[in-house]
Design a protein around this motif. Sequence first.
Motif, PDB file in Angstrom:
ATOM      1  N   ASP A  61      -1.504   7.259  29.038  1.00  0.00           N
ATOM      2  CA  ASP A  61      -0.501   6.550  28.260  1.00  0.00           C
ATOM      3  C   ASP A  61       0.849   7.233  28.408  1.00  0.00           C
ATOM      4  O   ASP A  61       0.927   8.447  28.515  1.00  0.00           O
ATOM      5  N   THR A  62       1.890   6.428  28.391  1.00  0.00           N
ATOM      6  CA  THR A  62       3.235   6.990  28.360  1.00  0.00           C
ATOM      7  C   THR A  62       3.539   7.424  26.933  1.00  0.00           C
ATOM      8  O   THR A  62       2.807   7.092  25.998  1.00  0.00           O
ATOM      9  N   ALA A  63       4.635   8.139  26.746  1.00  0.00           N
ATOM     10  CA  ALA A  63       5.028   8.581  25.409  1.00  0.00           C
ATOM     11  C   ALA A  63       5.238   7.382  24.488  1.00  0.00           C
ATOM     12  O   ALA A  63       4.849   7.408  23.320  1.00  0.00           O
ATOM     13  N   GLU A  64       5.816   6.316  25.009  1.00  0.00           N
ATOM     14  CA  GLU A  64       6.047   5.119  24.199  1.00  0.00           C
ATOM     15  C   GLU A  64       4.730   4.459  23.803  1.00  0.00           C
ATOM     16  O   GLU A  64       4.561   4.007  22.672  1.00  0.00           O
ATOM     17  N   GLU A  65       3.788   4.405  24.727  1.00  0.00           N
ATOM     18  CA  GLU A  65       2.478   3.831  24.413  1.00  0.00           C
ATOM     19  C   GLU A  65       1.748   4.686  23.382  1.00  0.00           C
ATOM     20  O   GLU A  65       1.104   4.162  22.475  1.00  0.00           O
ATOM     21  N   ALA A  66       1.867   6.009  23.501  1.00  0.00           N
ATOM     22  CA  ALA A  66       1.231   6.899  22.535  1.00  0.00           C
ATOM     23  C   ALA A  66       1.844   6.699  21.150  1.00  0.00           C
ATOM     24  O   ALA A  66       1.130   6.648  20.151  1.00  0.00           O
ATOM     25  N   LYS A  67       3.166   6.550  21.085  1.00  0.00           N
ATOM     26  CA  LYS A  67       3.825   6.296  19.802  1.00  0.00           C
ATOM     27  C   LYS A  67       3.309   5.001  19.207  1.00  0.00           C
ATOM     28  O   LYS A  67       3.051   4.913  18.004  1.00  0.00           O
ATOM     29  N   ASN A  68       3.130   3.996  20.025  1.00  0.00           N
ATOM     30  CA  ASN A  68       2.614   2.705  19.570  1.00  0.00           C
ATOM     31  C   ASN A  68       1.194   2.854  19.006  1.00  0.00           C
ATOM     32  O   ASN A  68       0.851   2.242  18.000  1.00  0.00           O
ATOM     33  N   ILE A  69       0.371   3.687  19.645  1.00  0.00           N
ATOM     34  CA  ILE A  69      -0.986   3.934  19.160  1.00  0.00           C
ATOM     35  C   ILE A  69      -0.941   4.532  17.757  1.00  0.00           C
ATOM     36  O   ILE A  69      -1.640   4.079  16.847  1.00  0.00           O
ATOM     37  N   PHE A  70      -0.093   5.553  17.556  1.00  0.00           N
ATOM     38  CA  PHE A  70       0.018   6.176  16.242  1.00  0.00           C
ATOM     39  C   PHE A  70       0.540   5.191  15.203  1.00  0.00           C
ATOM     40  O   PHE A  70       0.076   5.180  14.060  1.00  0.00           O
ATOM     41  N   GLU A  71       1.488   4.347  15.583  1.00  0.00           N
ATOM     42  CA  GLU A  71       2.016   3.340  14.660  1.00  0.00           C
ATOM     43  C   GLU A  71       0.927   2.344  14.250  1.00  0.00           C
ATOM     44  O   GLU A  71       0.830   1.982  13.085  1.00  0.00           O
ATOM     45  N   GLN A  72       0.124   1.911  15.213  1.00  0.00           N
ATOM     46  CA  GLN A  72      -0.977   0.994  14.894  1.00  0.00           C
ATOM     47  C   GLN A  72      -1.951   1.627  13.901  1.00  0.00           C
ATOM     48  O   GLN A  72      -2.396   0.981  12.949  1.00  0.00           O
ATOM     49  N   MET A  73      -2.286   2.902  14.143  1.00  0.00           N
ATOM     50  CA  MET A  73      -3.208   3.597  13.256  1.00  0.00           C
ATOM     51  C   MET A  73      -2.598   3.769  11.864  1.00  0.00           C
ATOM     52  O   MET A  73      -3.306   3.645  10.856  1.00  0.00           O
ATOM     53  N   ALA A  74      -1.297   4.034  11.791  1.00  0.00           N
ATOM     54  CA  ALA A  74      -0.638   4.237  10.507  1.00  0.00           C
ATOM     55  C   ALA A  74      -0.577   2.957   9.679  1.00  0.00           C
ATOM     56  O   ALA A  74      -0.528   3.009   8.458  1.00  0.00           O
ATOM     57  N   GLU A  75      -0.601   1.823  10.357  1.00  0.00           N
ATOM     58  CA  GLU A  75      -0.495   0.540   9.661  1.00  0.00           C
ATOM     59  C   GLU A  75      -1.840  -0.029   9.237  1.00  0.00           C
ATOM     60  O   GLU A  75      -1.881  -0.908   8.381  1.00  0.00           O
ATOM     61  N   GLN A  76      -2.926   0.443   9.816  1.00  0.00           N
ATOM     62  CA  GLN A  76      -4.241  -0.146   9.567  1.00  0.00           C
ATOM     63  C   GLN A  76      -5.201   0.855   8.935  1.00  0.00           C
ATOM     64  O   GLN A  76      -5.439   1.918   9.499  1.00  0.00           O
ATOM     65  N   SER A  77      -5.753   0.523   7.818  1.00  0.00           N
ATOM     66  CA  SER A  77      -6.760   1.374   7.192  1.00  0.00           C
ATOM     67  C   SER A  77      -8.054   1.305   7.990  1.00  0.00           C
ATOM     68  O   SER A  77      -8.518   0.209   8.336  1.00  0.00           O
ATOM     69  N   PRO A  78      -8.670   2.451   8.268  1.00  0.00           N
ATOM     70  CA  PRO A  78      -9.954   2.427   8.976  1.00  0.00           C
ATOM     71  C   PRO A  78     -11.092   1.912   8.098  1.00  0.00           C
ATOM     72  O   PRO A  78     -12.205   1.741   8.573  1.00  0.00           O
ATOM     73  N   ASN A  79     -10.796   1.630   6.828  1.00  0.00           N
ATOM     74  CA  ASN A  79     -11.819   1.134   5.906  1.00  0.00           C
ATOM     75  C   ASN A  79     -12.042  -0.367   6.008  1.00  0.00           C
ATOM     76  O   ASN A  79     -12.956  -0.889   5.386  1.00  0.00           O
ATOM     77  N   ILE A  80     -11.196  -1.046   6.770  1.00  0.00           N
ATOM     78  CA  ILE A  80     -11.387  -2.483   6.991  1.00  0.00           C
ATOM     79  C   ILE A  80     -11.689  -2.705   8.470  1.00  0.00           C
ATOM     80  O   ILE A  80     -11.380  -1.855   9.307  1.00  0.00           O
ATOM     81  N   ALA A  81     -12.284  -3.832   8.780  1.00  0.00           N
ATOM     82  CA  ALA A  81     -12.756  -4.089  10.151  1.00  0.00           C
ATOM     83  C   ALA A  81     -11.642  -3.957  11.188  1.00  0.00           C
ATOM     84  O   ALA A  81     -11.814  -3.283  12.206  1.00  0.00           O
ATOM     85  N   GLU A  82     -10.500  -4.597  10.936  1.00  0.00           N
ATOM     86  CA  GLU A  82      -9.411  -4.565  11.907  1.00  0.00           C
ATOM     87  C   GLU A  82      -8.906  -3.132  12.109  1.00  0.00           C
ATOM     88  O   GLU A  82      -8.649  -2.697  13.223  1.00  0.00           O
ATOM     89  N   GLY A  83      -8.751  -2.407  11.032  1.00  0.00           N
ATOM     90  CA  GLY A  83      -8.291  -1.030  11.117  1.00  0.00           C
ATOM     91  C   GLY A  83      -9.315  -0.119  11.767  1.00  0.00           C
ATOM     92  O   GLY A  83      -8.970   0.756  12.561  1.00  0.00           O
ATOM     93  N   GLY A  84     -10.581  -0.327  11.439  1.00  0.00           N
ATOM     94  CA  GLY A  84     -11.644   0.459  12.063  1.00  0.00           C
ATOM     95  C   GLY A  84     -11.646   0.285  13.570  1.00  0.00           C
ATOM     96  O   GLY A  84     -11.869   1.240  14.322  1.00  0.00           O
ATOM     97  N   ALA A  85     -11.367  -0.943  14.014  1.00  0.00           N
ATOM     98  CA  ALA A  85     -11.303  -1.206  15.458  1.00  0.00           C
ATOM     99  C   ALA A  85     -10.151  -0.438  16.092  1.00  0.00           C
ATOM    100  O   ALA A  85     -10.303   0.156  17.166  1.00  0.00           O
ATOM    101  N   VAL A  86      -8.999  -0.411  15.427  1.00  0.00           N
ATOM    102  CA  VAL A  86      -7.839   0.321  15.956  1.00  0.00           C
ATOM    103  C   VAL A  86      -8.147   1.815  16.000  1.00  0.00           C
ATOM    104  O   VAL A  86      -7.927   2.481  17.014  1.00  0.00           O
ATOM    105  N   TRP A  87      -8.666   2.348  14.904  1.00  0.00           N
ATOM    106  CA  TRP A  87      -8.919   3.789  14.805  1.00  0.00           C
ATOM    107  C   TRP A  87     -10.021   4.257  15.746  1.00  0.00           C
ATOM    108  O   TRP A  87     -10.079   5.421  16.108  1.00  0.00           O
ATOM    109  N   SER A  88     -10.912   3.377  16.154  1.00  0.00           N
ATOM    110  CA  SER A  88     -12.037   3.803  17.007  1.00  0.00           C
ATOM    111  C   SER A  88     -11.851   3.451  18.477  1.00  0.00           C
ATOM    112  O   SER A  88     -12.729   3.708  19.290  1.00  0.00           O
ATOM    113  N   THR A  89     -10.715   2.905  18.841  1.00  0.00           N
ATOM    114  CA  THR A  89     -10.489   2.452  20.216  1.00  0.00           C
ATOM    115  C   THR A  89     -10.136   3.579  21.181  1.00  0.00           C
ATOM    116  O   THR A  89     -10.593   3.606  22.307  1.00  0.00           O
ATOM    117  N   TYR A  90      -9.314   4.516  20.751  1.00  0.00           N
ATOM    118  CA  TYR A  90      -8.700   5.465  21.669  1.00  0.00           C
ATOM    119  C   TYR A  90      -9.521   6.738  21.831  1.00  0.00           C
ATOM    120  O   TYR A  90     -10.141   7.208  20.898  1.00  0.00           O
TER     121      TYR A  90
END
Length: 140
Positions: A61-90
């Motif tokens: 990942d580029t630095a911009e893509e990595a920043k985007n990954i952290f932003e996605q994780m910050a916006e989604q709780s891993p306690n819900i399905a959509e957030g769990g998918a984001v948090w468990s992808t990378y």
Amino acid sequence: MLNFYKDMLSCLDGGELASLLYTYRGSTMEYSKKWCQEILDLAYRMMQSGLIWIAYFDEYDTAEEAKNIFEQMAEQSPNIAEGGAVWSTYQYYFSGAGQAFWDEWKTSDDDALYWQKLNHIFDEHHVGFDKSCFVPVKFE
């Protein structure tokens, strides 16, 4: 804080950590906002210091893509399905320098010295412990 960082580094030992969620050792599978912030800060510090890298399907990942990954994780709780998918992808991997640092720490039996060294590395990369919430968690 030392034990938290040492536990997290041990989860990366020997290869990939498929998900930051696998590092959770709480009594329930409910991820607190505080834990999520701490783990995001840890990953951000480690990545900015060159001790870990993030891959998605084996692509760097580029630095911009990595920043985007952290932003996605910050916006989604891993306690819900959509957030769990984001948090468990990378996948998170030690870099060569990160693995060497961890190997030395494991065999040194001197937590204070290696904690001091880790602090120095973070300070050199402007992500020291005097700073926090690099990517603030936005969910409730």
